[in-house]
Design an enzyme around this catalytic site. Structure first.
Site, PDB file in Angstrom:
ATOM      1  CE1 TYR A 148      46.667  73.063 -37.436  1.00  0.00           C
ATOM      2  CE2 TYR A 148      45.052  74.716 -36.807  1.00  0.00           C
ATOM      3  CZ  TYR A 148      46.360  74.358 -37.065  1.00  0.00           C
ATOM      4  OH  TYR A 148      47.354  75.301 -36.953  1.00  0.00           O
ATOM      5  CG  HIS A 156      51.027  70.211 -41.214  1.00  0.00           C
ATOM      6  ND1 HIS A 156      51.868  71.137 -40.631  1.00  0.00           N
ATOM      7  CD2 HIS A 156      51.769  69.084 -41.404  1.00  0.00           C
ATOM      8  CE1 HIS A 156      53.067  70.606 -40.475  1.00  0.00           C
ATOM      9  NE2 HIS A 156      53.045  69.370 -40.927  1.00  0.00           N
ATOM     10  CE  LYS A 191      48.055  76.917 -42.942  1.00  0.00           C
ATOM     11  NZ  LYS A 191      48.762  75.681 -42.853  1.00  0.00           N
TER      12      LYS A 191
END
Length: 303
Positions: A148, A156, A191
């Protein structure tokens, strides 16, 4: 991929309260209180005061444990987290089951015994933590850590982190289907897959002093979308350079350990430079999609 902040004021809050400052405050508080934690299997237990509870939560170290005694708060730290506070920040003492404080070498050997790949995992953890990235366990995403930019309540996670080494990882990501699934999973949860290759450079793991001789290589991997990466007229005018690489280029990458987990089914590799960023497109014969690998280091987090 840009940071995905949670709410309109989240980015401003993060900038006003940098993670480096929070960790510095935690370090100072633990030093003043002469904090001492206890080893408990594969975790470390730390009794803290109200101020330290808040700082540990803000700095994202460990997780609170609910107990009947409301006057005392306990935190459960992971092995990497505890050793980082003890060895790197020098603000925490850790005692064994005999209640005697362990020195760095004894603590190192204990954690190696509990977690075989602890040296590699700790090197990767400290590598990103020192850049002010917040790391949390990544088990729910099938990776080692998630990274993070700031506290998870504000942003996020951006990276799904996998730690690899030259020692081999029991066939991890050596089968193309595993590689495919990992990339698809990372994409579905927004991600970027970050692979950290820990190289011991011929040194062992007898003591924590060996960590200084280790090196970490970063490689981010994403799926390549033809629609998003199509060369346009503007890119051509900016002098985009395309060239093909032969199989020997892949062989050299494999030998250097950067992509040793890839299967040798690559048809051809093209590298181009657009706006100063090197982009390598790998076209594969046996798969119905392409990969785009960005060879760049993860920048030091500003917050």
């Amino acid at each position: 991929m840009r940071p995905r902040w949670k709410g309109k004021g989240a980015e401003a809050k993060a900038l006003a309260d940098p993670m480096s400052e929070i960790v510095s405050q935690l370090q100072s508080s633990l030093l003043q209180s002469n904090a001492c934690a206890l080893l408990s299997g594969c975790s470390v237990l730390l009794a803290v005061e109200t101020e330290q509870t808040e700082l540990l939560t803000r700095a994202c170290f460990g997780k609170p444990i609910i107990i009947a005694d409301k006057d005392k708060q306990w935190f459960q730290l992971g092995l990497e987290e505890a050793f980082y506070l003890c060895y790197s920040l020098k603000c925490l003492k850790i005692a064994g089951e005999d209640n005697f404080v362990k020195n760095d070498v004894d603590l190192w050997l204990y954690m190696k015994l509990k977690k075989g790949k602890f040296p590699n995992f700790y090197k990767a953890y400290s590598h990103l933590r020192m850049k002010n990235w917040v790391l949390r366990p990544g088990l729910q995403y099938g990776v080692d850590f998630v990274a993070y930019r700031h506290h998870p309540s504000l942003v996020h996670s951006e990276y799904a982190v996998i730690v690899l080494s030259e020692e081999g990882d029991a066939g991890r990501l050596r089968v193309w289907s595993d590689f495919h699934c990992t990339i698809r999973l990372c994409g579905s949860v927004a991600k970027t897959l970050l692979m950290l290759n820990v190289d011991k450079n011929g040194h062992g793991a007898i003591s924590p002093s060996c960590l200084e001789r280790y090196s970490v290589e970063e490689c981010t991997i994403t799926r390549w979308s033809p629609e998003q990466s199509r060369d346009d007229q503007k890119a051509s005018e900016n002098g985009a350079k395309l060239f093909s690489a032969k199989a020997c280029w892949i062989s050299s990458m494999v030998d250097s350990g950067i992509v040793k987990c890839w299967p040798l089914i690559v048809m051809n590799v093209k590298k181009r430079e657009i706006n100063g960023e090197a982009m390598i497109n790998v076209k594969c014969k046996a798969v119905a999609f392409n990969l785009s690998i960005k060879l760049k280091q993860v920048c030091k987090c500003s917050v």
